[in-house]
Design an enzyme around this catalytic site. Structure first.
Site, mmCIF file in Angstrom:
data_model
loop_
_atom_site.group_PDB
_atom_site.id
_atom_site.type_symbol
_atom_site.label_atom_id
_atom_site.label_comp_id
_atom_site.label_asym_id
_atom_site.label_seq_id
_atom_site.Cartn_x
_atom_site.Cartn_y
_atom_site.Cartn_z
ATOM 1 N NE ARG A 236 -4.322 -1.013 -0.434
ATOM 2 C CZ ARG A 236 -4.028 -1.974 -1.442
ATOM 3 N NH1 ARG A 236 -3.638 -2.142 -1.779
ATOM 4 N NH2 ARG A 236 -5.488 -2.879 -0.987
ATOM 5 C CD GLU B 270 -1.577 3.307 -5.994
ATOM 6 O OE1 GLU B 270 -2.576 2.595 -6.770
ATOM 7 O OE2 GLU B 270 -0.672 2.671 -5.963
ATOM 8 C CG HIS C 105 -1.629 -0.755 -7.948
ATOM 9 N ND1 HIS C 105 -2.535 -0.041 -7.174
ATOM 10 C CD2 HIS C 105 -2.165 -1.899 -6.927
ATOM 11 C CE1 HIS C 105 -3.129 -0.316 -5.286
ATOM 12 N NE2 HIS C 105 -2.962 -1.928 -5.489
#
Length: 527
Positions: free
Chosen positions: A233, A262, A280
């Site tokens: 994370r 993000e 990601h």
């Protein structure tokens, strides 16, 4: 019975839609909804299936009046306001195992990429430079990997790393000695991991305790030449500090798949030396996308159709096997709670739920919550079994759950006690025929009564003439008696009457009943 309606508001495998439909849910697939569009339609649905794009905020939950469950296809639930969901009685589920292998493999891939400078070497070679001497890497074998977090994903990384002949030291407050031995890892403190590791990879959720766990101060405690990987994370690692330490050479390389903000179109890390970044991709494999989509559809359908709860973040889990076993006990626990709650007219200080016999061998957490819901609902109509423990805690109500191994006169018994400023009142129930809830004891007085839509509860002095006077008043009020149950502690002592009637009792008639000589309490109840 109407089919539960489910909204899928993010991109999921088409197979998820098929599973919802096959299981008996109506499903709408509407990915890409804007927040205002989601708020406009969410009130029509009992279930909401999401990935990371949809933000389930307090504002969304406030208008989701029918919503029972939010299912996150994936692990992270940063985009769900779990506290607000709980207060609104919405179960929040995730799929922690569906993409664990994929994310762990990506962490290993980034470790290799950082160790051997694969992206830079690839770009250089394809540019025709052939800079063989420029890209001197390092082996993973016999290096020390420091794991911060050794849960589902971290443990898989550990297994893969051990297969690569790495030594693994792990910091995780929840890692038991037995589990560490099974995995072949060494338990360590955070300070020890920082000081000893050649590679450090983080695998924890983002909480107030883990936020910035690799802070500038902690990064400075690492050995010179350490390599850092974050596939968990954004926010676990101080990005600016990593950049500065990459530039200074203290950190030899870093691999980042997640970022504080993000999509990361810009980031302070970008352009730093010996940095590998991916957008990601931790869960981005065909297998993982399919797995989490199927898993979340199965879990949500199970809950909406059978009451089974799997991978919930705000409610006890109930397996599909246990759900039908618990169903009649849930009914009994709720009715016992409602009975006690309807008779309580002062502030509640404590609630105790005791389980005896076969029910004590089941998963009783949901039974405790539904009993607590029953107690609170006469005063708070918005309470349900998900938010009942939170509401009780906010009101300072002490809740106790007790299991007794001893055998009872019945196969199973549940006793619920409510303590107020003035008294402690208990009511005990059981199941007849395995499915019919009945009251068998009130305040220590044996009685045998079913629950009914319209009931009259009376405590009185055990003296002749009471039953006749009560029957006369009910007859004069055109109220028909269906059943009449009596109990007393001793002749001439305290007595209890539970009367099932065919219609509601008016306030005027209740006033006359309260006025009968010897009546200490009279209350109309409904179930």
């Amino acid at each position: 019975m109407a089919k539960p309606k489910v909204l899928i508001s993010d991109e999921l495998s088409p197979r998820a839609v098929e599973i919802f439909s096959e299981r008996g849910c109506d499903v709408d697939f509407k990915p890409g909804l804007k927040p205002a569009e989601l708020r406009e339609i969410i009130g029509n649905y009992q279930g909401l299936a999401i990935r990371s794009a949809t933000k389930v905020t307090a504002e969304v939950l406030a208008v989701a009046k029918k919503l029972k469950v939010v299912g996150r296809a994936g692990i992270g639930v940063d985009n769900v306001d779990i506290k607000a969901a709980t207060s609104h009685g919405v179960v929040v589920m995730n799929t922690p195992f569906g993409n664990a292998i994929t994310t762990a493999e990506h962490a290993i891939a980034l470790m290799f990429s950082v160790a051997r400078q694969v992206p830079e070497a690839n770009a250089s070679t394809q540019a025709g430079k052939w800079e063989k001497n420029k890209f001197m890497g390092t082996e993973l074998s016999f290096k020390t990997l420091g794991l911060i977090g050794c849960g589902n994903i971290g443990s898989i990384v550990a297994e893969r790393a051990i297969g690569l002949k790495m030594r693994v030291v792990a910091y995780d407050p929840f890692l038991s000695d037995q589990r560490a031995t099974e995995l072949g890892v060494e338990k360590a403190t955070l300070e020890q991991v920082l000081a000893r590791a050649d590679f450090i990879t983080v695998h924890t959720p983002l909480t107030e305790q883990t936020r910035n766990i690799l802070s500038r101060a902690n990064l400075m405690k690492t050995k010179k030449g350490v390599r850092i990987v974050n596939c968990a994370r954004g926010g676990l690692v101080d990005e600016l500090a990593v950049r500065d330490l990459l530039v200074s050479g203290h950190i030899a390389g870093a691999g980042f798949d997640v970022f504080v903000e993000e999509p990361a179109k810009e980031n302070v890390l970008f352009g730093a030396p010996n940095l590998v970044c991916t957008p990601h991709l931790g869960a981005s494999t065909v297998e993982a996308q399919e797995n989490v989509a199927l898993q979340v559809a199965e879990q949500m359908a199970d809950y909406l159709l059978t009451g089974a709860v799997t991978n919930s973040l705000n409610m006890p889990n109930v397996s599909a096997e246990d759900a039908p076993k618990l169903a009649p006990f849930l009914d009994l626990a709720e009715k016992l709670g409602s009975f006690a709650g309807q008779l309580t007219d002062t502030d509640i200080k404590a609630v105790s739920i005791e389980f005896e016999g076969q029910v004590a061998r089941l998963n009783v957490k949901p039974l405790t919550q539904v009993a607590l819901m029953g107690v609170l609902r006469p005063q708070l109509t918005s309470v349900n079994m998900v938010n009942a423990p939170v509401i009780a805690r906010e009101r300072g109500i002490e809740v106790a759950e007790v299991k007794h191994e001893r055998e009872t006169d019945y196969n199973s018994m549940i006793r619920l006690s409510v303590t107020t400023e003035k008294y402690t009142r208990s009511v005990t129930g059981t199941l007849f025929g395995g499915k019919h809830p009945r009251i068998v004891e009130i305040k220590g007085i044996e009685i045998d009564a079913e629950f009914a839509p319209h009931m009259l509860y009376i405590t009185n002095d055990d003296k002749p003439g009471f039953i006749g006077r009560l029957g006369t008043l009910l007859g004069e009020g055109k109220v028909n008696i269906a059943t009449f149950h009596l109990g007393r502690d001793k002749p001439g002592g305290s007595a209890i009457a539970l009367v099932q009637v065919d219609q509601p009792i008016s306030n005027e008639l209740m006033g006359k009943i309260v006025g009968i000589e010897g009546v200490m309490q009279a209350k109309a109840l409904g179930f």
